[in-house]
Scaffold this motif. Structure first.
Motif, PDB file in Angstrom:
ATOM      1  N   ARG A 175      21.303   1.205  29.154  1.00 56.79           N
ATOM      2  CA  ARG A 175      21.196  -0.200  28.785  1.00 56.79           C
ATOM      3  C   ARG A 175      20.129  -0.349  27.699  1.00 56.79           C
ATOM      4  O   ARG A 175      19.077   0.275  27.772  1.00 56.79           O
ATOM      5  CB  ARG A 175      20.860  -1.044  30.014  1.00 56.79           C
ATOM      6  CG  ARG A 175      21.934  -0.980  31.077  1.00 56.79           C
ATOM      7  CD  ARG A 175      21.671  -1.916  32.237  1.00 56.79           C
ATOM      8  NE  ARG A 175      20.608  -1.454  33.115  1.00 56.79           N
ATOM      9  CZ  ARG A 175      20.500  -1.835  34.391  1.00 56.79           C
ATOM     10  NH1 ARG A 175      21.380  -2.667  34.928  1.00 56.79           N
ATOM     11  NH2 ARG A 175      19.514  -1.385  35.145  1.00 56.79           N
ATOM     12  N   PHE A 224      18.973  -7.565  30.933  1.00 57.62           N
ATOM     13  CA  PHE A 224      20.290  -7.023  31.257  1.00 57.62           C
ATOM     14  C   PHE A 224      21.331  -8.112  31.473  1.00 57.62           C
ATOM     15  O   PHE A 224      22.387  -7.861  32.044  1.00 57.62           O
ATOM     16  CB  PHE A 224      20.223  -6.174  32.534  1.00 57.62           C
ATOM     17  CG  PHE A 224      19.205  -5.075  32.478  1.00 57.62           C
ATOM     18  CD1 PHE A 224      18.917  -4.431  31.286  1.00 57.62           C
ATOM     19  CD2 PHE A 224      18.531  -4.685  33.621  1.00 57.62           C
ATOM     20  CE1 PHE A 224      17.979  -3.410  31.232  1.00 57.62           C
ATOM     21  CE2 PHE A 224      17.598  -3.671  33.588  1.00 57.62           C
ATOM     22  CZ  PHE A 224      17.313  -3.038  32.387  1.00 57.62           C
ATOM     23  N   ASP A 236      23.015   7.267  31.064  1.00 51.22           N
ATOM     24  CA  ASP A 236      21.872   7.126  31.960  1.00 51.22           C
ATOM     25  C   ASP A 236      21.890   8.308  32.928  1.00 51.22           C
ATOM     26  O   ASP A 236      22.857   8.495  33.664  1.00 51.22           O
ATOM     27  CB  ASP A 236      21.998   5.803  32.721  1.00 51.22           C
ATOM     28  CG  ASP A 236      20.809   5.508  33.612  1.00 51.22           C
ATOM     29  OD1 ASP A 236      20.085   6.455  33.996  1.00 51.22           O
ATOM     30  OD2 ASP A 236      20.603   4.329  33.951  1.00 51.22           O
ATOM     31  N   HIS A 250      10.928   0.356  35.251  1.00 48.14           N
ATOM     32  CA  HIS A 250      11.568   1.468  34.543  1.00 48.14           C
ATOM     33  C   HIS A 250      13.066   1.361  34.793  1.00 48.14           C
ATOM     34  O   HIS A 250      13.503   1.246  35.934  1.00 48.14           O
ATOM     35  CB  HIS A 250      10.969   2.766  35.117  1.00 48.14           C
ATOM     36  CG  HIS A 250      11.680   4.033  34.771  1.00 48.14           C
ATOM     37  ND1 HIS A 250      11.711   5.092  35.657  1.00 48.14           N
ATOM     38  CD2 HIS A 250      12.344   4.435  33.672  1.00 48.14           C
ATOM     39  CE1 HIS A 250      12.367   6.088  35.108  1.00 48.14           C
ATOM     40  NE2 HIS A 250      12.769   5.724  33.912  1.00 48.14           N
ATOM     41  N   ASP A 251      13.860   1.354  33.737  1.00 48.35           N
ATOM     42  CA  ASP A 251      15.302   1.160  33.891  1.00 48.35           C
ATOM     43  C   ASP A 251      15.957   2.432  34.427  1.00 48.35           C
ATOM     44  O   ASP A 251      16.654   3.149  33.718  1.00 48.35           O
ATOM     45  CB  ASP A 251      15.930   0.740  32.565  1.00 48.35           C
ATOM     46  CG  ASP A 251      17.398   0.345  32.730  1.00 48.35           C
ATOM     47  OD1 ASP A 251      17.813   0.115  33.881  1.00 48.35           O
ATOM     48  OD2 ASP A 251      18.114   0.269  31.715  1.00 48.35           O
ATOM     49  N   GLN A 271      20.205   1.515  37.697  1.00 47.29           N
ATOM     50  CA  GLN A 271      21.502   0.857  37.597  1.00 47.29           C
ATOM     51  C   GLN A 271      22.575   1.531  38.443  1.00 47.29           C
ATOM     52  O   GLN A 271      23.550   0.885  38.840  1.00 47.29           O
ATOM     53  CB  GLN A 271      21.945   0.701  36.145  1.00 47.29           C
ATOM     54  CG  GLN A 271      22.260   1.971  35.389  1.00 47.29           C
ATOM     55  CD  GLN A 271      22.993   1.658  34.084  1.00 47.29           C
ATOM     56  OE1 GLN A 271      23.841   0.760  34.018  1.00 47.29           O
ATOM     57  NE2 GLN A 271      22.666   2.391  33.028  1.00 47.29           N
ATOM     58  N   SER A 273      14.008  -4.834  32.599  1.00 45.46           N
ATOM     59  CA  SER A 273      13.023  -3.793  32.875  1.00 45.46           C
ATOM     60  C   SER A 273      11.938  -3.803  31.815  1.00 45.46           C
ATOM     61  O   SER A 273      12.178  -4.141  30.647  1.00 45.46           O
ATOM     62  CB  SER A 273      13.682  -2.410  32.922  1.00 45.46           C
ATOM     63  OG  SER A 273      14.060  -1.990  31.633  1.00 45.46           O
ATOM     64  N   GLY A 278      15.056   3.605  29.992  1.00 42.96           N
ATOM     65  CA  GLY A 278      15.439   4.683  30.894  1.00 42.96           C
ATOM     66  C   GLY A 278      14.661   5.956  30.697  1.00 42.96           C
ATOM     67  O   GLY A 278      14.628   6.810  31.587  1.00 42.96           O
TER      68      GLY A 278
END
Length: 355
Positions: free
Chosen positions: A112, A117, A190, A256-257, A260, A273, A277
């Motif tokens: 992302r 988001f 991701d 922190h992404d 998901q 976030s 990532g």
């Protein structure tokens, strides 16, 4: 007094333990999955300690030794630990490698972009890659053609890692220059895929196949352990849904992404976030963006992480904070850690979102 039959059983058990494959694993949640598959046969070695960030880490001599002695290496892949490719080629070139992100039919989600988001919906077409139409509960592992997976090399033979000094790797100043050689890595994916229990179930079955090929005498045990572990994940999923049901739909922000896959599996989408990532430190502009989002969207919960700057979390102005621990930083590595990581995420998030 031990009779001849008892003595034979003792020697047989000792021999089985001595002949167990030596398996090195990248991160603690994956190590837990491998440990479940190896239950009763052997114990895998962990490379990245639970409290360290896998995005950037310098190997210690004991960990380098584990790689050099490994018969098999199980790791998420270079998208999560780009610094690990060089040591793998140099120290574990003869070991079987299982790159979990390369396992057929694994759920893969796109990275992302940006702090918010709102434009990302889990049901949107294109949100997932290489996963269309796959139902993990109907997965028949017997139909997998494992001979085509290439576990022995996973495409690593063509990499040239000369000149890459992993011991001096500093993730805080990481500008991705060190990853330029890894042009085979899809950086749009991701890599935090272990947080989807359906992936964990699929991986345990795949791990059992790799270990069974190395250790045919224990192949039946590996497969039985993997199937038991995969079945237990159905109960874990039900328990986590029960924990999250009272707070489902409430907005929250993460540091922190990395979540998901968990968000998709349990229908708990994050609003945004602070960090991307790759866990790069959040800049002033991103902090300001999230602060505005918290105010505008009525976000009352921000989830921090044990190894990152908690001060940035409080700076965004949310009423409550929680701690999300995707790696099990405070947990003891072993077979139970995977369950504990996901339950801990759900429990901490639910507590943060409660009125």
């Amino acid at each position: 007094m031990i009779n001849k039959v008892g003595l034979a059983l003792v020697f047989s058990a000792t021999a089985a333990m001595a002949e167990a494959p030596r398996v090195a694993v990248d991160i603690a949640p994956v190590h837990a999955l491998v440990a479940q598959v190896m239950k009763g046969v052997g114990t895998p070695e962990l490379i990245v300690p639970p409290g360290a960030s896998p995005h950037g880490y310098a190997l210690r001599p004991s960990q380098a030794r584990s790689l050099s002695q490994a018969d098999a290496v199980v790791w998420v892949g270079p998208g999560l630990t780009p610094w690990l490719e060089g040591p793998l080629d140099a120290l574990a070139g003869d070991a079987s490698q299982l790159v979990l992100m390369d396992v057929p039919q694994v759920l893969k989600l796109k990275v992302r972009e940006g702090g918010g988001f709102q434009g990302h919906h889990h049901g949107d077409e294109g949100d997932a890659a290489d996963h269309a139409g796959h139902d993990h509960e109907d997965h028949d592992h017997e139909d997998h053609d494992h001979e085509d997976h290439g576990h022995e090399d996973h495409g690593h033979d063509d990499h040239d890692h000369e000149g890459h000094d992993h011991d001096e790797h500093d993730h805080e100043g990481h500008d991705h220059a060190e990853e330029a050689h890894a042009d085979h890595v899809d950086h749009t994916l991701d890599p935090h895929a272990w947080l989807a229990p359906e992936n964990a179930a699929l991986w345990m079955l795949e791990i059992s196949v790799v270990l069974g090929a190395l250790d045919p005498d224990n192949a039946v045990t590996y497969e039985a352990n993997a199937r038991d572990g995969a079945a237990a994940l159905a109960g874990l999923t039900a328990d986590i849904n029960a924990i999250l049901d009272p707070v489902r739909g409430r907005p929250f922000v993460v540091y922190h992404d990395a979540y998901q896959y968990f968000e998709r599996s349990f229908d708990m989408p994050a609003t945004g976030s602070l960090s991307g990532g790759d866990a790069q430190p959040a800049g002033a502009a991103r902090v300001a963006e999230i602060r505005d989002m918290v105010a505008d969207a009525g976000v009352n919960c921000v989830m921090s992480e044990p190894q990152f700057n908690a001060g940035l979390v409080t700076a965004v102005g949310a009423a409550k904070t929680g701690v999300a621990d995707p790696l099990g930083a405070s947990l003891t590595p072993g077979p139970a850690l995977y369950d504990e990581v996901l339950r801990g995420l759900a429990t901490s998030l639910a507590a943060c979102l409660q009125d």
